[in-house]
Scaffold this motif. Sequence first.
Motif, PDB file in Angstrom:
ATOM      1  N   VAL A  73      62.975 109.026  73.780  1.00  0.00           N
ATOM      2  CA  VAL A  73      62.634 108.499  75.097  1.00  0.00           C
ATOM      3  C   VAL A  73      63.416 107.210  75.304  1.00  0.00           C
ATOM      4  CG1 VAL A  73      60.340 109.549  75.145  1.00  0.00           C
ATOM      5  CG2 VAL A  73      60.597 107.229  74.266  1.00  0.00           C
ATOM      6  N   THR A  74      63.621 106.845  76.541  1.00  0.00           N
ATOM      7  CA  THR A  74      64.298 105.584  76.847  1.00  0.00           C
ATOM      8  C   THR A  74      63.313 104.428  76.678  1.00  0.00           C
ATOM      9  OG1 THR A  74      63.709 105.579  79.187  1.00  0.00           O
ATOM     10  CG2 THR A  74      65.743 106.764  78.561  1.00  0.00           C
ATOM     11  N   ALA A  75      63.829 103.219  76.650  1.00  0.00           N
ATOM     12  CA  ALA A  75      62.953 102.044  76.566  1.00  0.00           C
ATOM     13  C   ALA A  75      62.024 101.975  77.771  1.00  0.00           C
ATOM     14  CB  ALA A  75      63.786 100.772  76.446  1.00  0.00           C
ATOM     15  N   GLU A  76      62.538 102.317  78.954  1.00  0.00           N
ATOM     16  CA  GLU A  76      61.714 102.320  80.162  1.00  0.00           C
ATOM     17  C   GLU A  76      60.585 103.345  80.047  1.00  0.00           C
ATOM     18  OE1 GLU A  76      62.141 103.139  84.970  1.00  0.00           O
ATOM     19  OE2 GLU A  76      63.662 103.917  83.623  1.00  0.00           O
ATOM     20  N   GLU A  77      60.915 104.540  79.559  1.00  0.00           N
ATOM     21  CA  GLU A  77      59.898 105.576  79.391  1.00  0.00           C
ATOM     22  C   GLU A  77      58.868 105.165  78.342  1.00  0.00           C
ATOM     23  OE1 GLU A  77      62.577 109.510  80.529  1.00  0.00           O
ATOM     24  OE2 GLU A  77      62.538 108.812  78.455  1.00  0.00           O
ATOM     25  N   ALA A  78      59.344 104.581  77.257  1.00  0.00           N
ATOM     26  CA  ALA A  78      58.426 104.145  76.200  1.00  0.00           C
ATOM     27  C   ALA A  78      57.434 103.117  76.715  1.00  0.00           C
ATOM     28  CB  ALA A  78      59.216 103.587  75.016  1.00  0.00           C
ATOM     29  N   LEU A  79      57.910 102.203  77.511  1.00  0.00           N
ATOM     30  CA  LEU A  79      57.031 101.176  78.072  1.00  0.00           C
ATOM     31  C   LEU A  79      55.986 101.802  78.985  1.00  0.00           C
ATOM     32  CD1 LEU A  79      56.435  98.168  78.152  1.00  0.00           C
ATOM     33  CD2 LEU A  79      58.052  97.971  80.032  1.00  0.00           C
ATOM     34  N   ALA A  80      56.399 102.763  79.802  1.00  0.00           N
ATOM     35  CA  ALA A  80      55.453 103.460  80.688  1.00  0.00           C
ATOM     36  C   ALA A  80      54.450 104.268  79.864  1.00  0.00           C
ATOM     37  CB  ALA A  80      56.203 104.359  81.658  1.00  0.00           C
ATOM     38  N   LEU A  81      54.922 104.949  78.837  1.00  0.00           N
ATOM     39  CA  LEU A  81      54.028 105.752  77.992  1.00  0.00           C
ATOM     40  C   LEU A  81      53.030 104.880  77.239  1.00  0.00           C
ATOM     41  CD1 LEU A  81      56.686 108.243  76.618  1.00  0.00           C
ATOM     42  CD2 LEU A  81      54.744 108.836  78.098  1.00  0.00           C
ATOM     43  N   ALA A  82      53.432 103.671  76.898  1.00  0.00           N
ATOM     44  CA  ALA A  82      52.548 102.767  76.156  1.00  0.00           C
ATOM     45  C   ALA A  82      51.297 102.400  76.948  1.00  0.00           C
ATOM     46  CB  ALA A  82      53.303 101.499  75.748  1.00  0.00           C
ATOM     47  N   ALA A  83      51.328 102.615  78.251  1.00  0.00           N
ATOM     48  CA  ALA A  83      50.159 102.328  79.086  1.00  0.00           C
ATOM     49  C   ALA A  83      49.199 103.511  79.155  1.00  0.00           C
ATOM     50  CB  ALA A  83      50.614 101.949  80.499  1.00  0.00           C
ATOM     51  N   CYS A  84      49.487 104.580  78.430  1.00  0.00           N
ATOM     52  CA  CYS A  84      48.710 105.820  78.558  1.00  0.00           C
ATOM     53  C   CYS A  84      47.710 106.057  77.438  1.00  0.00           C
ATOM     54  CB  CYS A  84      49.659 107.017  78.653  1.00  0.00           C
ATOM     55  SG  CYS A  84      50.617 107.015  80.170  1.00  0.00           S
ATOM     56  N   PHE A  85      47.440 105.059  76.631  1.00  0.00           N
ATOM     57  CA  PHE A  85      46.445 105.239  75.580  1.00  0.00           C
ATOM     58  C   PHE A  85      45.051 105.177  76.164  1.00  0.00           C
ATOM     59  CE2 PHE A  85      50.111 103.853  73.136  1.00  0.00           C
ATOM     60  CZ  PHE A  85      50.125 104.824  72.146  1.00  0.00           C
ATOM     61  N   GLY A  86      44.172 105.986  75.633  1.00  0.00           N
ATOM     62  CA  GLY A  86      42.783 105.994  76.053  1.00  0.00           C
ATOM     63  C   GLY A  86      41.932 105.179  75.098  1.00  0.00           C
ATOM     64  N   PRO A  87      40.633 105.372  75.162  1.00  0.00           N
ATOM     65  CA  PRO A  87      39.714 104.570  74.370  1.00  0.00           C
ATOM     66  C   PRO A  87      39.620 104.955  72.899  1.00  0.00           C
ATOM     67  CG  PRO A  87      38.516 106.143  75.699  1.00  0.00           C
ATOM     68  CD  PRO A  87      39.953 106.242  76.110  1.00  0.00           C
ATOM     69  N   ASP A  88      40.114 106.134  72.528  1.00  0.00           N
ATOM     70  CA  ASP A  88      40.067 106.560  71.129  1.00  0.00           C
ATOM     71  C   ASP A  88      41.326 107.350  70.805  1.00  0.00           C
ATOM     72  OD1 ASP A  88      39.604 109.264  72.010  1.00  0.00           O
ATOM     73  OD2 ASP A  88      37.476 108.835  72.159  1.00  0.00           O
ATOM     74  N   ASP A  89      41.346 108.048  69.677  1.00  0.00           N
ATOM     75  CA  ASP A  89      42.582 108.736  69.296  1.00  0.00           C
ATOM     76  C   ASP A  89      42.733 110.123  69.901  1.00  0.00           C
ATOM     77  OD1 ASP A  89      40.909 110.329  67.741  1.00  0.00           O
ATOM     78  OD2 ASP A  89      42.089 110.077  65.916  1.00  0.00           O
ATOM     79  N   CYS A  90      41.794 110.541  70.731  1.00  0.00           N
ATOM     80  CA  CYS A  90      41.883 111.808  71.459  1.00  0.00           C
ATOM     81  C   CYS A  90      42.221 112.954  70.500  1.00  0.00           C
ATOM     82  CB  CYS A  90      42.900 111.683  72.593  1.00  0.00           C
ATOM     83  SG  CYS A  90      42.929 113.063  73.746  1.00  0.00           S
ATOM     84  N   TYR A  91      41.472 113.009  69.394  1.00  0.00           N
ATOM     85  CA  TYR A  91      41.664 114.050  68.382  1.00  0.00           C
ATOM     86  C   TYR A  91      43.094 114.101  67.862  1.00  0.00           C
ATOM     87  CZ  TYR A  91      36.997 115.570  69.582  1.00  0.00           C
ATOM     88  OH  TYR A  91      35.644 115.598  69.791  1.00  0.00           O
ATOM     89  N   GLY A  92      43.710 112.941  67.703  1.00  0.00           N
ATOM     90  CA  GLY A  92      45.052 112.850  67.146  1.00  0.00           C
ATOM     91  C   GLY A  92      46.170 112.826  68.172  1.00  0.00           C
ATOM     92  N   VAL A  93      45.880 113.115  69.416  1.00  0.00           N
ATOM     93  CA  VAL A  93      46.926 113.133  70.439  1.00  0.00           C
ATOM     94  C   VAL A  93      47.527 111.736  70.611  1.00  0.00           C
ATOM     95  CG1 VAL A  93      47.479 113.667  72.858  1.00  0.00           C
ATOM     96  CG2 VAL A  93      45.874 115.108  71.589  1.00  0.00           C
TER      97      VAL A  93
END
Length: 97
Positions: free
Chosen positions: A38-58
């Motif tokens: 992924v690009t640095a821009e994509e990585a930064l956007a993806l980093a905002a997509c974590f939820g409250p737990d590990d979502c069963y490893g996802v």
Amino acid sequence: MRPEVQAFVADGPLPDWDASEEEIERRDKQLRAISRPVTAEEALALAACFGPDDCYGVAWTLVHLIETSPGPVPTVARPAPDADYWRHTLWGRWGDE
């Protein structure tokens, strides 16, 4: 930003453990459709997509995808002490601690 990354980001944070199996599978499939690296821009956007737990490893799949970005992912600032686990995990794995 590639369409598959935009689609994942547009769906917001990963669900928590209480989500339906179908929702968790959908998000996992959506995440795995993003080719690496992924690009640095994509990585930064993806980093905002974590939820409250590990979502069963996802969430760990998301961490590893973000880490395919060239070089450390840019961040605005060191996470606050009360920031979520995933922000601290990424910050530590980027070697900024």
